[in-house]
Design an enzyme around this catalytic site. Structure first.
Site, PDB file in Angstrom:
ATOM      1  N   ARG A  35      -6.307  99.536  -4.642  1.00 44.28           N
ATOM      2  CA  ARG A  35      -5.306  99.354  -5.697  1.00 44.28           C
ATOM      3  C   ARG A  35      -4.244 100.463  -5.711  1.00 44.28           C
ATOM      4  O   ARG A  35      -3.128 100.248  -6.166  1.00 44.28           O
ATOM      5  CB  ARG A  35      -5.989  99.269  -7.063  1.00 44.28           C
ATOM      6  CG  ARG A  35      -6.691  97.943  -7.221  1.00 44.28           C
ATOM      7  CD  ARG A  35      -7.289  97.772  -8.569  1.00 44.28           C
ATOM      8  NE  ARG A  35      -7.510  96.348  -8.806  1.00 44.28           N
ATOM      9  CZ  ARG A  35      -8.123  95.851  -9.849  1.00 44.28           C
ATOM     10  NH1 ARG A  35      -8.578  96.652 -10.789  1.00 44.28           N
ATOM     11  NH2 ARG A  35      -8.273  94.552  -9.995  1.00 44.28           N
ATOM     12  N   LYS A 198     -20.114  78.036 -10.756  1.00 43.49           N
ATOM     13  CA  LYS A 198     -19.955  77.073 -11.846  1.00 43.49           C
ATOM     14  C   LYS A 198     -18.728  76.180 -11.752  1.00 43.49           C
ATOM     15  O   LYS A 198     -17.632  76.653 -11.461  1.00 43.49           O
ATOM     16  CB  LYS A 198     -19.879  77.837 -13.172  1.00 43.49           C
ATOM     17  CG  LYS A 198     -21.194  78.438 -13.558  1.00 43.49           C
ATOM     18  CD  LYS A 198     -21.088  79.019 -14.934  1.00 43.49           C
ATOM     19  CE  LYS A 198     -22.458  79.422 -15.446  1.00 43.49           C
ATOM     20  NZ  LYS A 198     -22.349  80.189 -16.687  1.00 43.49           N
ATOM     21  N   GLY A 354     -12.179  87.442  -7.474  1.00 46.96           N
ATOM     22  CA  GLY A 354     -13.572  87.871  -7.545  1.00 46.96           C
ATOM     23  C   GLY A 354     -14.366  87.943  -6.265  1.00 46.96           C
ATOM     24  O   GLY A 354     -14.058  88.717  -5.355  1.00 46.96           O
ATOM     25  N   GLY A 377      -8.768  88.124 -12.325  1.00 43.06           N
ATOM     26  CA  GLY A 377      -8.416  87.264 -13.455  1.00 43.06           C
ATOM     27  C   GLY A 377      -6.974  86.792 -13.400  1.00 43.06           C
ATOM     28  O   GLY A 377      -6.673  85.630 -13.695  1.00 43.06           O
TER      29      GLY A 377
HETATM   30  P1  AMP Z   1     -18.253  82.645  -9.234  1.00 41.07           P
HETATM   31  O1  AMP Z   1     -18.289  83.962  -9.949  1.00 41.07           O
HETATM   32  O2  AMP Z   1     -18.383  81.459 -10.123  1.00 41.07           O
HETATM   33  O3  AMP Z   1     -17.108  82.534  -8.253  1.00 41.07           O
HETATM   34  O4  AMP Z   1     -19.602  82.592  -8.389  1.00 41.07           O
HETATM   35  C1  AMP Z   1     -19.909  83.507  -7.375  1.00 41.07           C
HETATM   36  C2  AMP Z   1     -21.396  83.466  -7.164  1.00 41.07           C
HETATM   37  O5  AMP Z   1     -21.779  82.164  -6.784  1.00 41.07           O
HETATM   38  C3  AMP Z   1     -21.902  84.384  -6.091  1.00 41.07           C
HETATM   39  O6  AMP Z   1     -22.601  85.435  -6.682  1.00 41.07           O
HETATM   40  C4  AMP Z   1     -22.838  83.490  -5.258  1.00 41.07           C
HETATM   41  O7  AMP Z   1     -24.070  84.092  -4.988  1.00 41.07           O
HETATM   42  C5  AMP Z   1     -23.024  82.300  -6.161  1.00 41.07           C
HETATM   43  N1  AMP Z   1     -23.415  81.100  -5.415  1.00 41.07           N
HETATM   44  C6  AMP Z   1     -22.789  80.531  -4.376  1.00 41.07           C
HETATM   45  N2  AMP Z   1     -23.511  79.474  -3.921  1.00 41.07           N
HETATM   46  C7  AMP Z   1     -24.613  79.376  -4.689  1.00 41.07           C
HETATM   47  C8  AMP Z   1     -25.727  78.500  -4.713  1.00 41.07           C
HETATM   48  N3  AMP Z   1     -25.842  77.513  -3.847  1.00 41.07           N
HETATM   49  N4  AMP Z   1     -26.684  78.700  -5.659  1.00 41.07           N
HETATM   50  C9  AMP Z   1     -26.557  79.723  -6.526  1.00 41.07           C
HETATM   51  N5  AMP Z   1     -25.518  80.568  -6.564  1.00 41.07           N
HETATM   52  C10 AMP Z   1     -24.561  80.405  -5.649  1.00 41.07           C
END
Ligand code: AMP
Length: 396
Positions: A35, A198, A354, A377
């Site tokens: 940064r 999610k 992220g 973000g």
């Molecule tokens: P996000 O913060 O929603 O972008 O999610 C990132 C996280 O999704 C990472 O920590 C990954 O470990 C998790 N992730 C990716 N694929 C899977 C999966 N098949 N089952 C559980 N977690 C997952």
């Protein structure tokens, strides 16, 4: 877009809002200076013009309280190292010291003011606080993309006090151009790859991007809600039960807008959420009862590869497997390879938000894609189609 390149800052004092919210070790040394490096071109431009730079930033979440832990004095040596120049430090961003030190600042010099968030007025967006800061300088530059989605005193409110001398820094300009390249002026075919855990956190992004893209790849934990909605058996895989209907609606909307959706077809499953779990590769629609999908299978990797390699513009947000566990990182690595290959072939690739940014840095793909965003973000909100407060005030 008015940037620092559109003005000569000779003999001007310039308040530059940067995002030096850098990660630190237990003894408060900077562990990743990305940064700081990212705003060097902006600072150099002002200094080369013969202007002086007053750096303002926050660090951490001190919530209006002064503390040694969040003091910017701890990061001065790293800033000096990166900028290759001496940096004066003022231990308070308000009051007599700040008035005197900014008043006496000479052309070609850099001064850093103490953490803005030692005053709660910063996050409250206080007009009075912003006006006091504005008195230090002749011009205002916002180069803090990482905080551009916050309507704080120093990121948004302050701009009103510089009606004709407010500018985007070069990092901000670069970030905004990268987003526009995907959402507005991307060469087709345009592919968005969304992974992560999610569906709920990515819905607005999907809906906003559909009119702009040709292909949507959905991977990672969020894919299982789609697979279940389509009648698959997903065992113990991640599921957002209340988003099943929405998943079907997204697929319908994509179809109506001629966007081709690519879901995984197979997956590496585990009998528990652990790197040492037993593993198997199975059809993603047929996961045994007590197992869970943890990574993209080999057919999925090939399928995604074909789409990516034929794309001219690529956006990637979110890992497609639990990449933090070495045994389940291969799918995300294969995806990184595919994007690197497409980039090599001339595609524009943007990695934003992220965990995918953490991934490309950790696994050595940062130099193999066209652009890695510095703002989590802020990047996500841009992709959601929101106009960031820190951007709006400079444009208006
Ligand atoms: P996000 O913060 O929603 O972008 O999610 C990132 C996280 O999704 C990472 O920590 C990954 O470990 C998790 N992730 C990716 N694929 C899977 C999966 N098949 N089952 C559980 N977690 C997952």
């Amino acid at each position: 877009m008015k940037t620092v390149n559109d003005f000569n800052f000779k003999d001007k004092k310039v308040l530059v809002r940067v995002d030096f919210n850098v990660p630190q070790s237990a003894d408060l040394k900077v562990t990743d200076n990305t940064r700081i490096q990212a705003v060097k071109p902006t600072i150099d431009k002002i200094l080369q013009d013969g202007g002086s730079v007053i750096l303002i930033t926050h660090l951490g979440r001190p919530k209006g309280k002064v503390s040694d832990e969040f003091s910017l004095k701890n990061i001065v040596p790293e800033i000096e190292e990166v900028l290759q120049t001496d940096v004066e430090f003022c231990p308070d961003c308000m009051g007599e010291d700040a008035t005197n030190m900014t008043g006496n600042l000479k052309p070609g010099k850099v001064l850093l003011l103490e953490n803005l968030r030692f005053y709660s007025e910063e996050e409250q967006g206080s007009v009075d606080f912003a006006e006091k800061l504005s008195k230090y300088a002749d011009a205002y530059v916002n180069d803090a993309f990482g905080t551009a989605h916050r309507a704080h005193a120093s990121t948004a409110v302050i701009a009103q006090f510089f009606p004709t001398t407010k500018f985007f820094g070069l990092l901000m300009a670069q970030e905004l151009k990268a987003i526009d390249k995907v959402l507005k002026s991307g060469e087709k075919p345009i592919t968005a790859i969304l992974g992560g855990s999610k569906v709920s956190t990515k819905i607005t992004i999907i809906e906003n991007m559909l009119p702009a893209i040709d292909h949507l790849i959905i991977g990672g934990g969020m894919a299982f809600t789609f697979v279940k909605a389509l009648g698959g058996n997903i065992g113990k895989s991640l599921l957002e039960e209340d988003k099943l209907q929405l998943a079907l609606e997204i697929l319908e909307k994509a179809k109506a807008q001629n966007v081709k959706v690519h879901l995984p077809v197979d997956t590496i499953i585990a009998d528990e959420f652990s790197n040492d779990a037993d593993r198997k590769e199975v059809d993603i629609y047929d996961i045994p009862e007590s197992w869970m999908g943890m990574d993209a299978g080999s057919k999925t990797r090939d399928l995604f590869h074909d789409v990516i390699i034929n794309s001219r513009t690529i956006l990637w947000n979110g890992p497609i497997g639990v990449f933090e566990m070495p045994n389940f990182s291969a799918g995300t690595i294969a995806l990184g390879e595919s994007i690197a290959e497409a980039t090599e072939l001339g595609a524009f690739s943007l990695v934003g938000g992220g965990d995918s940014v953490a991934f490309v840095k950790q696994f050595g793909y940062a130099d193999k894609v066209s652009y890695v965003s510095t703002g989590g973000g802020a990047m996500l909100e841009s992709l959601e189609g929101k106009e960031l407060p820190g951007v709006k005030v400079i444009n208006s």
